[in-house]
Design a protein around this motif. Sequence first.
Motif, short mmCIF file in Angstrom:
data_model
loop_
_atom_site.label_atom_id
_atom_site.label_comp_id
_atom_site.label_asym_id
_atom_site.label_seq_id
_atom_site.Cartn_x
_atom_site.Cartn_y
_atom_site.Cartn_z
N GLY A 61 12.01 15.08 -19.64
CA GLY A 61 11.00 14.86 -20.65
C GLY A 61 11.48 14.10 -21.87
N GLY A 62 10.49 13.61 -22.62
CA GLY A 62 10.79 13.00 -23.91
C GLY A 62 10.96 11.50 -23.92
N PHE A 63 11.35 10.91 -22.79
CA PHE A 63 11.60 9.46 -22.78
C PHE A 63 10.94 8.80 -21.59
N GLY A 64 10.51 7.55 -21.79
CA GLY A 64 9.91 6.79 -20.71
C GLY A 64 8.72 6.00 -21.19
N LYS A 65 8.60 4.76 -20.70
CA LYS A 65 7.50 3.90 -21.11
C LYS A 65 6.73 3.42 -19.88
N VAL A 66 5.44 3.13 -20.09
CA VAL A 66 4.63 2.62 -19.00
C VAL A 66 5.19 1.30 -18.49
N GLY A 67 5.72 0.48 -19.41
CA GLY A 67 6.29 -0.81 -19.01
C GLY A 67 7.41 -0.64 -17.98
N GLY A 68 8.26 0.34 -18.21
CA GLY A 68 9.35 0.61 -17.27
C GLY A 68 8.82 1.00 -15.91
N LEU A 69 7.78 1.83 -15.93
CA LEU A 69 7.19 2.27 -14.67
C LEU A 69 6.61 1.09 -13.90
N VAL A 70 5.94 0.18 -14.62
CA VAL A 70 5.34 -0.98 -13.95
C VAL A 70 6.44 -1.85 -13.32
N LEU A 71 7.54 -2.03 -14.05
CA LEU A 71 8.68 -2.78 -13.49
C LEU A 71 9.21 -2.10 -12.23
N ALA A 72 9.36 -0.77 -12.31
CA ALA A 72 9.88 -0.03 -11.16
C ALA A 72 8.97 -0.19 -9.95
N LEU A 73 7.65 -0.11 -10.20
CA LEU A 73 6.69 -0.27 -9.10
C LEU A 73 6.80 -1.65 -8.49
N ALA A 74 6.97 -2.67 -9.36
CA ALA A 74 7.09 -4.03 -8.86
C ALA A 74 8.34 -4.16 -7.99
N ILE A 75 9.44 -3.53 -8.42
CA ILE A 75 10.68 -3.59 -7.64
C ILE A 75 10.48 -2.94 -6.27
N LEU A 76 9.91 -1.73 -6.29
CA LEU A 76 9.70 -1.00 -5.03
C LEU A 76 8.81 -1.80 -4.09
N GLN A 77 7.72 -2.35 -4.66
CA GLN A 77 6.77 -3.09 -3.82
C GLN A 77 7.40 -4.37 -3.28
N MET A 78 8.21 -5.03 -4.12
CA MET A 78 8.84 -6.27 -3.67
C MET A 78 9.78 -6.01 -2.50
N ILE A 79 10.58 -4.93 -2.61
CA ILE A 79 11.49 -4.59 -1.51
C ILE A 79 10.69 -4.30 -0.25
N SER A 80 9.65 -3.50 -0.42
CA SER A 80 8.84 -3.12 0.74
C SER A 80 8.24 -4.35 1.42
N SER A 81 7.66 -5.25 0.63
CA SER A 81 7.03 -6.44 1.21
C SER A 81 8.05 -7.36 1.84
N ALA A 82 9.20 -7.53 1.17
CA ALA A 82 10.21 -8.43 1.70
C ALA A 82 10.75 -7.89 3.03
N PHE A 83 10.98 -6.57 3.10
CA PHE A 83 11.48 -5.98 4.34
C PHE A 83 10.46 -6.14 5.45
N ASN A 84 9.19 -6.04 5.05
CA ASN A 84 8.12 -6.22 6.01
C ASN A 84 8.16 -7.64 6.59
N LEU A 85 8.34 -8.63 5.71
CA LEU A 85 8.40 -10.03 6.15
C LEU A 85 9.64 -10.26 7.03
N LEU A 86 10.71 -9.53 6.72
CA LEU A 86 11.94 -9.69 7.50
C LEU A 86 11.93 -8.84 8.77
N ASN A 87 10.79 -8.17 9.02
CA ASN A 87 10.66 -7.32 10.19
C ASN A 87 11.65 -6.16 10.22
N LEU A 88 12.01 -5.67 9.03
CA LEU A 88 12.90 -4.51 8.97
C LEU A 88 12.05 -3.25 8.88
#
Lengths: 334, 335
Positions: free
Chosen positions: B280-307
């Motif tokens: 508790g106590g720390f964390g910003k929505v901006g950080g969360l959005v960045l994290a989501l973008a990272i997770l989604q990018m990995i997922s999509s890239a792996f999908n394209l690479l057929n992993l």
Amino acid sequence: MPDSLKAALARFRRSHEFWLLAVILLLCAGLGVANAQFLTMQNLFDLLTSYAFVGILALGLLVVLIAGGIDISFTATASVAQYVALAFANAYGANWFTVFAIAMGTGLALGAINAQFIQKLRIPSIIVSVATLNIFYGLLIFVTGGKYIYSLPDWFATGIFWFEFDWGKTSSYGVNLQILVLGVSFLITWLLLNRTNIGRQVYAMGGNPDAAQRLGFHTFRLNMLVYCYMGVMAGAASLVQAQLAQSVAPTVLVGKELDVVAAVVLGGASLSGGVGTVLGTFLGLTLLAVLQNGLILLGVSSYWSQLFVGLVILISVSVTAWSQRERRARRVRA
Amino acid sequence: MKQETSLSWLQRVGRSLGGGTIGTLTLLLVSLWVVFALVIGDRFFSASTLQSMAFQMPELGILSLAMMLALLSGGLNLSIIATANLTGLTIAFMLTRTVPGSEGIAWVGWQLVAIAAGFAVAGLIGLINGYVIAYLNVSPILATLGTMTLCKGVAIGLTRGNVISGFPDPIIFIGNGTIFGVPFALVVFALCAVPVAILLNATPFGAKVYLIGSNEKATRYSGVDTRAVLLRLYVYSSLLAGVAAVVMMARFNSANAAYGESYLLVTILAAVLGGVDPFGGFGKVGGLVLALAILQMISSAFNLLNLSQFLTLAIWGGILIAVAAVPHLRALLRR
């Protein structure tokens, strides 16, 4: 009655375990009256067998919670241990000793990985175990392709049946693998927590980690032991589950971690560390088992059993919290 | 004014090289982007890839916002998925029973009523969570474990595990439609993320949430009605789960008691990766959005690479540990 016994009884009457026991006895009496099937040896053995998996995991988690940490990666650990041990047994042959050694060794190694991350990199245990749950599980399915193992070695599929005895005219009972491992796990965990120096240190560390460190406890070694213990229990539980299911299914265990958490916290273990007993965990597990089993015997559709489990959890934790607050208020007034 | 913003931006870049989760995440996002761009090439930049990324992110994103709110106060909300499913089923039930076949005022009206009924359910669950946590002093993980099981129990009991499907077009549009090429679900996510960011950063309520997360007792003794704040917080968390429910049921054109269960721990993963302190106590929505973008990018890239998608899970876990270890490693280096 000697005074010490009287004092112990008085203390027990105020404890969380006493109330749990009272609720369970009430529930059992009601179910026993409502359905003759409930209070039979057959049902007791069936219950012990089917809740062994959750029970063994709950004991491992109890130790982690007392030490002030949390681990939710144990279902993934169990899946990996199960797969490694039985794939090995199928490929190279094994016996009871080697198969358990491999499963528990795998669990130990994965537990040690958790402990390393938590201690060396100073990452909170909840983050580490969320991450390692995904890592262990993801890699397991990636490597194995999520394939089930249906053909288990004959001796494993047959299981064990010890101390066979007859009860009544037609039925005979014995200790099967599930009950044996569950019993041994309870015994060892109770001994560890109540009869060893290490157990006292685990409680102390969970109660106040800074104080424990300043007193000169080896907190790194203690944490290592705690997470490895969880891993070993996960390894043992995984074989118990595979023997009962008669197959290895890498995808079915992950997702059940909160059932285990529920059993342990119903038993009174605190998530902030230092608090929890083996008896409490046993009673928490019993309450869940009796409730679900009783509902089925009463003819309530199994679709509704989750609802009752949720109600019991919610009411139980609310009453506990409320009574603690009352006690605190009374102490302030006094 | 312009000088000042550019200065603060510069400072942020400077800090990103030296410290801060946002900085670490930005660096990670850019380097992943470069790596995937080199490995995959043009396909990574195609409009369809970008759009499919943008379609998948909102569900997880809105649920992660719901989790984040609870985490910021030092709590946890394990009931978000169960809340979303019960809400989705309520809306689905109303939609399939009450909405007339022909378009008209009643057609529009009943759809709005259905969604309102869903949010009433979500709000009620939030009230239960908030009351039990704030006023009965139950630890959030236990209280929400209870409501999670309870909600799932109600959902399974009423539907017997069956799916409710077949919704009117406007509902389906929420999950599958686009506005100028932008998926509507992403717009919904933005419509959640921006108000949450404003609520947390620019209102007294938000300040109190951060304070409670840092030290609840001190906050209470300084005159803040922490109970009222927590109650409101869990209601908001639940309502966000309700929004996720609408997006989820719209995308699948169906609702069920067990949809999206694997999201539960992933929302914690995303929030913590985004720099939300699990205590508790720390964390910003901006950080969360960045994290989501990272997770989604990995997922999509792996999908394209057929992993395998399971390898994606493992990599997500590895990245969480790596990012969580950065502060400690940096402190070691400095020493």
